[in-house]
Each structure stands twice: as structure tokens, then as C-alpha cells.
Design an enzyme around this catalytic site. Structure first.
Site, PDB file in Angstrom:
ATOM      1  N   TYR A 153       4.894  63.395  84.734  1.00 48.80           N
ATOM      2  CA  TYR A 153       6.277  62.935  84.466  1.00 48.80           C
ATOM      3  C   TYR A 153       7.088  62.986  85.762  1.00 48.80           C
ATOM      4  CZ  TYR A 153      10.996  62.824  82.437  1.00 48.80           C
ATOM      5  OH  TYR A 153      12.305  62.508  82.141  1.00 48.80           O
ATOM      6  N   LYS A 157       8.945  59.942  87.968  1.00 50.80           N
ATOM      7  CA  LYS A 157      10.401  59.956  88.174  1.00 50.80           C
ATOM      8  C   LYS A 157      10.752  60.021  89.662  1.00 50.80           C
ATOM      9  CE  LYS A 157      11.782  59.542  83.944  1.00 50.80           C
ATOM     10  NZ  LYS A 157      12.588  58.386  83.533  1.00 50.80           N
TER      11      LYS A 157
END
Ligand code: NAP
Length: 262
Positions: A153, A157
Site C-alpha cells: 500500500y 501511495k
């Protein structure tokens, strides 16, 4: 720039931060809003909640490139141009990397990163046709500070930060502003399976992020002075930030266990 009579495309505008951004844009006078999300019923409810706005409901998964290509084609046919693209849809699956199912690794990259690159690519000609276009990417504090158990994740990002800078510089001659927001823990469905910690409201994150676009901010960082100090420390002396991460290791392992929003 203001949002009066503007034409906006947002991914994931049906829940959480995205839904609050749609409400904020409607309040600020945006005339046309296109929303991509998977749940048809939620899209219908969203449009019904804002009868003052002309909605384009696009049911589909951003991980499928044809959904993105068709969204851009519909906007070209029906609106002729786009003023603001908000890359907001995101999914998350936390945990130790070696335990993460391959499928959840691929899905996070597809939704959080590949879809942003592709949709932006398809929308650039539409944004160039605007008098004053803008792109807002929604990253995360985990994209600024690499934390254990959020490797995939956090990597997707972090890539949005670089993409934001690259595209702002690439599109500068066309007067298209490109900004990125980095929310901290925010009280949405994404955090339902996260244990503990105070959270920001999605309303305030939405409002502050859109204000950042109007004020032509480049990186809209949430989390106050402590977050800013940690980002600086992590850049200048990552080993020192390792020590802070180590001090919170057990707590973060426990709070991230089972943290999934797919
Ligand atoms: N909440 C936080 O603590 C937090 C913190 C930092 C950053 N962020 C980022 O902020 C953004 C919004 O998060 P949120 O907390 O508001 O999330 P959320 O409440 O889980 O809502 C996610 C939205 O994205 C849509 N979506 C998810 N996967 C999709 C897909 N494959 N295709 C199309 N639409 C999809 C969902 O609609 P459907 O399910 O109907 O598709 C929904 O509208 C995300 O990028 C997230 O990573 C959130």
C-alpha cells in the site's frame, strides 16, 4: 480558480473521503460531476443526494482499463472538456509482506497506481481543453513515511507523490495544476478493520484537500507538525526514523493485523 460551473471526474466518489469531496464540490457550484465506482446502487444514491448537479454515473472497476478509457470517451462526447480530475479510489491490504496473497498485491498496484496513471493519461487531452485544469491525487501519510506491514500500500501511495511532481512539470505549459494530498487515518470504511487511534473526519480531509487545489498547493500534508517533522527526519536521516518505527513495531503489527479494505 474556483469550482463554480466546473466539470469534475472523481474515482471512488460514493463513500468516505470521495463522497465528502463530491458534497463539497456540489456546495461550491460544480455543475457536472462524473463518478466511477463499482456499486451501482451507491452511485444512484449519490446522484439523488445532489439534484443540483448533472451527474455522469460510471459503474465499473478502475482496475479495468476499458472502464477508464470509456469514461474519458464519454466525457469528451458529452462535456467536451474536463476541469478537474480527482484520483481518489483506493484499496488496502496490510500485513507482513510474505503473508500477503499475490492477488491482493496485484490488486493494490492496479487500483492505487496503474489506474491513476492510465486515467490521467486518458484525461490529459480533456484537461488541456479546459481554460484552467487541475489534477488532485489522493495518496496517504503511508506514502510519505514507509511503515512496516504497509509495504505494498505504502509503495503505491509513494509512487503517487512522484507521479504528481512529474506531471505538474510536464503539464506546466498547459496551465494544468497537479497536486497530491496525504491524509492520515480518516474515519471511513477503509479504516473499519483498523484497531485504535484517533481519526480525522472525512469531511475535513475533503474540504482541506480541495482548498489546497484552489490555493495551488503542491503537496497537502495532514497530521500537523509532528508528521512534518517525521517526514523531514525520514528524508535526512532515515536511520533515525527506523528507531521510531522500531519503538512502535508491536503496536503497529497488532493494529494492522486484518486491516483490509478491498
Ligand atoms: N481512510 C483513511 O484513513 C485514508 C488515509 C490516507 C489515505 N486514504 C486514501 O483516500 C482515498 C479514499 O479513501 P476512503 O477512506 O475514503 O476509502 P473508502 O471509504 O473505502 O471508499 C473507497 C471509494 O473508492 C471506491 N473504489 C474502491 N475500489 C474501487 C475500484 N476497484 N474501482 C472503482 N472504485 C473503487 C469505492 O466504491 P466501490 O466500493 O463501490 O467501488 C468507494 O467509493 C483512498 O485512495 C485511500 O487510499 C485514506
Amino acid at each position: 480558480m474556483d469550482f463554480e460551473n466546473k466539470k469534475v471526474l472523481i474515482t471512488g466518489g460514493t463513500r468516505g473521503i470521495g463522497r465528502c469531496m463530491v458534497a463539497e464540490l456540489a456546495r461550491a457550484g460544480a455543475s457536472h460531476i462524473a463518478v466511477i465506482a463499482r456499486d451501482k446502487k451507491m452511485l444512484k444514491q449519490l446522484a439523488a443526494a445532489h439534484p443540483e448537479v448533472s451527474f455522469m454515473r460510471i459503474v465499473g472497476d478502475v482496475a479495468h482499463s476499458e472502464v477508464l478509457r470509456e469514461a474519458a470517451a464519454r466525457i469528451e462526447d458529452e462535456w467536451g472538456h474536463l476541469d478537474l480530475l480527482i484520483n481518489n479510489a483506493g484499496i488496502l491490504s496490510a500485513g507482513p509482506l510474505e503473508e500477503l496473497p499475490d492477488e491482493e498485491l496485484y490488486d493494490q498496484v492496479a487500483v492505487n497506481l496503474t489506474a491513476v496513471l492510465l486515467l490521467t493519461k486518458y484525461c490529459v487531452p480533456l484537461l488541456k481543453a479546459s481554460k484552467e485544469g487541475a489534477i488532485l491525487n489522493i495518496s496517504s501519510g503511508l506514502g510519505l513515511l514507509g511503515q512496516p506491514f504497509y509495504a505494498v500500500y505504502g509503495s503505491t501511495k509513494a509512487a503517487l507523490k512522484q507521479f504528481t511532481d512529474c506531471m505538474r512539470r510536464e503539464l506546466a505549459p498547459y496551465r494544468i495544476h497537479v497536486a497530491c494530498a496525504y491524509p492520515t487515518a480518516t474515519d471511513t470504511d477503509m479504516m473499519k478493520k483498523f484497531v485504535g487511534r484517533e481519526m480525522e473526519s472525512p469531511e475535513s480531509v475533503a474540504k482541506r484537500s480541495l482548498q489546497g487545489v484552489l490555493q495551488k498547493e503542491l503537496h497537502i500534508v495532514f497530521g500537523g507538525e509532528e508528521r512534518e517533522a517525521h517526514v523531514k527526519l525520514n528524508f535526512e536521516a532515515p536511520g533515525k526514523f527506523d528507531a521510531i518505527a522500531a519503538a512502535h513495531y508491536e503496536k503497529r503489527r497488532d493494529s494492522s493485523a486484518g486491516h483490509k479494505a478491498l
